[in-house]
Design a protein around this motif. Structure first.
Motif, PDB file in Angstrom:
ATOM      1  N   ALA A  38       0.836  -1.207   0.000  1.00 23.85           N
ATOM      2  CA  ALA A  38       0.000   0.000   0.000  1.00 23.85           C
ATOM      3  C   ALA A  38       0.873   1.260   0.000  1.00 23.85           C
ATOM      4  N   ARG A  39       1.934   1.242   0.786  1.00 21.91           N
ATOM      5  CA  ARG A  39       2.865   2.385   0.789  1.00 21.91           C
ATOM      6  C   ARG A  39       3.543   2.534  -0.568  1.00 21.91           C
ATOM      7  N   SER A  40       3.850   1.422  -1.187  1.00 25.12           N
ATOM      8  CA  SER A  40       4.467   1.433  -2.508  1.00 25.12           C
ATOM      9  C   SER A  40       3.533   2.091  -3.525  1.00 25.12           C
ATOM     10  N   LEU A  41       2.274   1.731  -3.474  1.00 29.23           N
ATOM     11  CA  LEU A  41       1.300   2.347  -4.373  1.00 29.23           C
ATOM     12  C   LEU A  41       1.200   3.850  -4.098  1.00 29.23           C
ATOM     13  N   ALA A  42       1.148   4.219  -2.821  1.00 32.01           N
ATOM     14  CA  ALA A  42       1.090   5.642  -2.463  1.00 32.01           C
ATOM     15  C   ALA A  42       2.323   6.378  -2.984  1.00 32.01           C
ATOM     16  N   LEU A  43       3.486   5.749  -2.836  1.00 33.14           N
ATOM     17  CA  LEU A  43       4.725   6.347  -3.335  1.00 33.14           C
ATOM     18  C   LEU A  43       4.665   6.556  -4.843  1.00 33.14           C
ATOM     19  N   GLN A  44       4.192   5.577  -5.570  1.00 34.07           N
ATOM     20  CA  GLN A  44       4.101   5.692  -7.027  1.00 34.07           C
ATOM     21  C   GLN A  44       3.178   6.842  -7.425  1.00 34.07           C
ATOM     22  N   VAL A  45       2.059   6.970  -6.720  1.00 33.70           N
ATOM     23  CA  VAL A  45       1.120   8.058  -7.023  1.00 33.70           C
ATOM     24  C   VAL A  45       1.759   9.404  -6.710  1.00 33.70           C
ATOM     25  N   LEU A  46       2.337   9.538  -5.523  1.00 30.80           N
ATOM     26  CA  LEU A  46       2.940  10.812  -5.136  1.00 30.80           C
ATOM     27  C   LEU A  46       4.088  11.199  -6.058  1.00 30.80           C
ATOM     28  N   TYR A  47       4.876  10.219  -6.462  1.00 22.31           N
ATOM     29  CA  TYR A  47       5.981  10.482  -7.385  1.00 22.31           C
ATOM     30  C   TYR A  47       5.441  10.994  -8.723  1.00 22.31           C
ATOM     31  N   GLU A  48       4.438  10.314  -9.265  1.00 26.02           N
ATOM     32  CA  GLU A  48       3.890  10.744 -10.558  1.00 26.02           C
ATOM     33  C   GLU A  48       3.272  12.133 -10.468  1.00 26.02           C
ATOM     34  N   VAL A  49       2.545  12.398  -9.415  1.00 21.54           N
ATOM     35  CA  VAL A  49       1.932  13.715  -9.235  1.00 21.54           C
ATOM     36  C   VAL A  49       3.028  14.774  -9.093  1.00 21.54           C
ATOM     37  N   ASP A  50       4.072  14.449  -8.352  1.00 18.15           N
ATOM     38  CA  ASP A  50       5.196  15.366  -8.149  1.00 18.15           C
ATOM     39  C   ASP A  50       5.887  15.696  -9.470  1.00 18.15           C
ATOM     40  N   MET A  51       6.056  14.700 -10.306  1.00 16.98           N
ATOM     41  CA  MET A  51       6.809  14.870 -11.545  1.00 16.98           C
ATOM     42  C   MET A  51       5.971  15.377 -12.714  1.00 16.98           C
ATOM     43  N   SER A  52       4.673  15.141 -12.700  1.00 16.04           N
ATOM     44  CA  SER A  52       3.877  15.448 -13.884  1.00 16.04           C
ATOM     45  C   SER A  52       2.684  16.358 -13.620  1.00 16.04           C
ATOM     46  N   ASP A  53       2.324  16.530 -12.369  1.00 15.20           N
ATOM     47  CA  ASP A  53       1.146  17.332 -12.029  1.00 15.20           C
ATOM     48  C   ASP A  53      -0.149  16.696 -12.525  1.00 15.20           C
ATOM     49  N   HIS A  54      -0.152  15.381 -12.738  1.00  9.91           N
ATOM     50  CA  HIS A  54      -1.383  14.676 -13.094  1.00  9.91           C
ATOM     51  C   HIS A  54      -2.333  14.715 -11.909  1.00  9.91           C
ATOM     52  N   PRO A  55      -3.644  14.633 -12.143  1.00 10.98           N
ATOM     53  CA  PRO A  55      -4.606  14.662 -11.037  1.00 10.98           C
ATOM     54  C   PRO A  55      -4.417  13.440 -10.123  1.00 10.98           C
ATOM     55  N   PRO A  56      -4.229  13.663  -8.825  1.00  9.24           N
ATOM     56  CA  PRO A  56      -3.923  12.557  -7.919  1.00  9.24           C
ATOM     57  C   PRO A  56      -5.009  11.477  -7.865  1.00  9.24           C
ATOM     58  N   GLY A  57      -6.268  11.870  -7.912  1.00 14.20           N
ATOM     59  CA  GLY A  57      -7.340  10.880  -7.876  1.00 14.20           C
ATOM     60  C   GLY A  57      -7.290   9.944  -9.064  1.00 14.20           C
ATOM     61  N   GLN A  58      -7.025  10.496 -10.215  1.00 15.30           N
ATOM     62  CA  GLN A  58      -6.929   9.704 -11.443  1.00 15.30           C
ATOM     63  C   GLN A  58      -5.718   8.762 -11.384  1.00 15.30           C
ATOM     64  N   VAL A  59      -4.584   9.283 -10.938  1.00 11.76           N
ATOM     65  CA  VAL A  59      -3.364   8.473 -10.849  1.00 11.76           C
ATOM     66  C   VAL A  59      -3.581   7.338  -9.847  1.00 11.76           C
ATOM     67  N   TYR A  60      -4.196   7.644  -8.720  1.00 13.96           N
ATOM     68  CA  TYR A  60      -4.489   6.635  -7.698  1.00 13.96           C
ATOM     69  C   TYR A  60      -5.356   5.512  -8.283  1.00 13.96           C
ATOM     70  N   THR A  61      -6.398   5.878  -8.981  1.00 13.18           N
ATOM     71  CA  THR A  61      -7.295   4.885  -9.584  1.00 13.18           C
ATOM     72  C   THR A  61      -6.546   4.018 -10.598  1.00 13.18           C
TER      73      THR A  61
END
Length: 146
Positions: free
Chosen positions: A7-30
């Motif tokens: 679960a932390r790994s998934l959270a890390l992947q989402v936060l990293y992508e949002v940090d690097m690309s500014d993609h919407p976090p809800g969409q990236v999480y899904t």
């Protein structure tokens, strides 16, 4: 990989992508959840981390910069920066995870996703933050009230 680590790994992947690309976090999480399904409880744990860290990113970064000045924030890799944010949020802000557990989990994430030097770096920075966790918590609470 342990379940909460996943679960932390998934959270890390989402936060990293949002940090690097500014993609919407809800969409990236899904999308990430679709790639690596978790139980409802673990998906909620990952969601709680993501949406707990995101609004406090600047506060967490300020704490890292202040209490670990030997590691300038702009020189910390984005993956390491997000590992630090997650761990400190867990033990310093949310206060639901014991310090040692959060640090150990962060070191495991650093072993998986970071460079060879990342685990010791993450351990060192989080150790410094742990020494000042109550002071940092009070400071962040004060900033949020302003």
């Amino acid at each position: 990989m342990k379940q909460r680590t996943r679960a932390r790994s998934l959270a890390l992947q989402v936060l990293y992508e949002v940090d690097m690309s500014d993609h919407p976090p809800g969409q990236v999480y899904t999308e990430r959840l679709g790639d690596a399904p978790l139980t409802d409880a673990l998906a909620e744990f990952a969601r709680k981390i993501i949406f707990g860290v995101l609004p406090l990113t600047k506060n967490l970064d300020n704490a890292i910069a202040k209490y670990a000045p030997e590691w300038p924030l702009d020189q910390i890799s984005p993956i390491d920066r997000n590992i630090l944010r997650i761990a400190f949020w867990e033990f310093g802000i949310e206060k639901q995870t014991p310090v040692k557990v959060a640090i150990n989990e962060a070191v495991e994430l650093a072993k998986t996703y970071g460079s060879d030097a990342a685990p010791s770096f993450v351990n060192g920075v989080l150790g410094s933050l742990a020494k000042h966790q109550n002071e940092i918590f009070q400071s962040i609470q004060h900033e949020l009230k302003e």
